[in-house]
Design a protein around this motif. Structure first.
Motif, PDB file in Angstrom:
ATOM      1  N   ILE A  75      -0.467  55.503  12.100  1.00 27.40           N
ATOM      2  CA  ILE A  75      -0.240  54.506  11.045  1.00 27.40           C
ATOM      3  C   ILE A  75       0.873  54.962  10.097  1.00 27.40           C
ATOM      4  N   LEU A  76       0.815  56.232   9.680  1.00 32.30           N
ATOM      5  CA  LEU A  76       1.850  56.742   8.779  1.00 32.30           C
ATOM      6  C   LEU A  76       3.229  56.679   9.428  1.00 32.30           C
ATOM      7  N   ASN A  77       3.316  57.177  10.657  1.00 31.50           N
ATOM      8  CA  ASN A  77       4.608  57.257  11.330  1.00 31.50           C
ATOM      9  C   ASN A  77       5.075  55.906  11.860  1.00 31.50           C
ATOM     10  N   GLY A  78       4.155  55.060  12.267  1.00 29.82           N
ATOM     11  CA  GLY A  78       4.537  53.780  12.856  1.00 29.82           C
ATOM     12  C   GLY A  78       4.767  52.669  11.855  1.00 29.82           C
ATOM     13  N   ILE A  79       3.964  52.641  10.803  1.00 28.74           N
ATOM     14  CA  ILE A  79       4.065  51.556   9.822  1.00 28.74           C
ATOM     15  C   ILE A  79       4.558  52.081   8.476  1.00 28.74           C
ATOM     16  N   GLY A  80       3.934  53.148   7.991  1.00 30.53           N
ATOM     17  CA  GLY A  80       4.281  53.698   6.682  1.00 30.53           C
ATOM     18  C   GLY A  80       5.744  54.104   6.570  1.00 30.53           C
ATOM     19  N   ALA A  81       6.247  54.749   7.596  1.00 33.07           N
ATOM     20  CA  ALA A  81       7.642  55.208   7.568  1.00 33.07           C
ATOM     21  C   ALA A  81       8.610  54.039   7.414  1.00 33.07           C
ATOM     22  N   VAL A  82       8.336  52.957   8.134  1.00 34.54           N
ATOM     23  CA  VAL A  82       9.228  51.801   8.082  1.00 34.54           C
ATOM     24  C   VAL A  82       9.083  51.080   6.740  1.00 34.54           C
ATOM     25  N   LEU A  83       7.865  50.980   6.231  1.00 40.46           N
ATOM     26  CA  LEU A  83       7.660  50.341   4.917  1.00 40.46           C
ATOM     27  C   LEU A  83       8.447  51.057   3.823  1.00 40.46           C
ATOM     28  N   ILE A  84       8.434  52.375   3.866  1.00 40.77           N
ATOM     29  CA  ILE A  84       9.164  53.157   2.869  1.00 40.77           C
ATOM     30  C   ILE A  84      10.661  52.862   2.950  1.00 40.77           C
ATOM     31  N   LEU A  85      11.148  52.589   4.149  1.00 39.43           N
ATOM     32  CA  LEU A  85      12.581  52.373   4.348  1.00 39.43           C
ATOM     33  C   LEU A  85      13.042  50.945   4.036  1.00 39.43           C
TER      34      LEU A  85
END
Length: 171
Positions: A112-122
């Motif tokens: 979840i962090l790497n797949g969704i969270g990372a993109v949300l931050i960007l």
């Protein structure tokens, strides 16, 4: 053999394993899914379990920079620096959650962090930098491939670790 010699030997072994896992991460960085999304982080997630969260953060961070480099930094250097920091943090969290809880929960959180969270931050960063692909368009274009690749990297790391867990002990 005294305690100091044992600790020096353990540190040397961990450094050798770390170097080998960085090399594996380089190989994974050449197996690209989309742009700079590749199979580089499997070695970082594995390191977080096998050597410890800090080593996992190091391997995952270097792994992403290698992928970005071999891809020509398609999202710009500032974005890839942010992703490098994210990868290190996510691998670290994966290792900590695994140690405090279990592998299934750690894997779910990492994906979840790497797949969704990372993109949300960007999303705001890509908008601010006015990249050709930015904002929510960036999110929708990246979240699927990144989530799938994250799942592959995390699950492979977990499976490989569980298959050798009782055969090697260096912690």
């Amino acid at each position: 053999m005294n305690y100091k010699n044992i600790e020096v030997k353990k540190t040397t072994i961990k450094l050798v394993y770390t170097s080998m896992l960085i090399a594996i991460s380089l190989i994974g960085s050449l197996i690209k899914i989309q742009g700079s999304i590749a199979l580089d982080s499997m070695a970082g997630f594995f390191s977080a379990l096998f050597l410890g969260p800090a080593y996992g953060a190091l391997v995952a961070s270097i792994g992403h920079i290698l992928t970005a480099f071999t891809s020509g930094f398609p999202l710009t250097l500032p974005i890839h620096i942010i992703i490098t920091l994210q990868m290190g943090l996510f691998a670290y969290i994966f290792g900590v959650v695994y140690r405090k809880s279990n592998g299934i929960l750690a894997s779910i959180i990492a994906i979840i962090l790497n797949g969704i969270g990372a993109v949300l931050i960007l999303v705001p960063v890509t908008t601010w930098l006015k990249l050709p692909l930015h904002g929510w368009t960036f999110f929708y274009a990246m979240v699927g491939p990144l989530s799938l690749t994250s799942a592959v990297n995390v699950v492979l790391a977990y499976i490989i670790y569980k298959s050798i867990e009782n055969k090697f002990s260096i912690r």
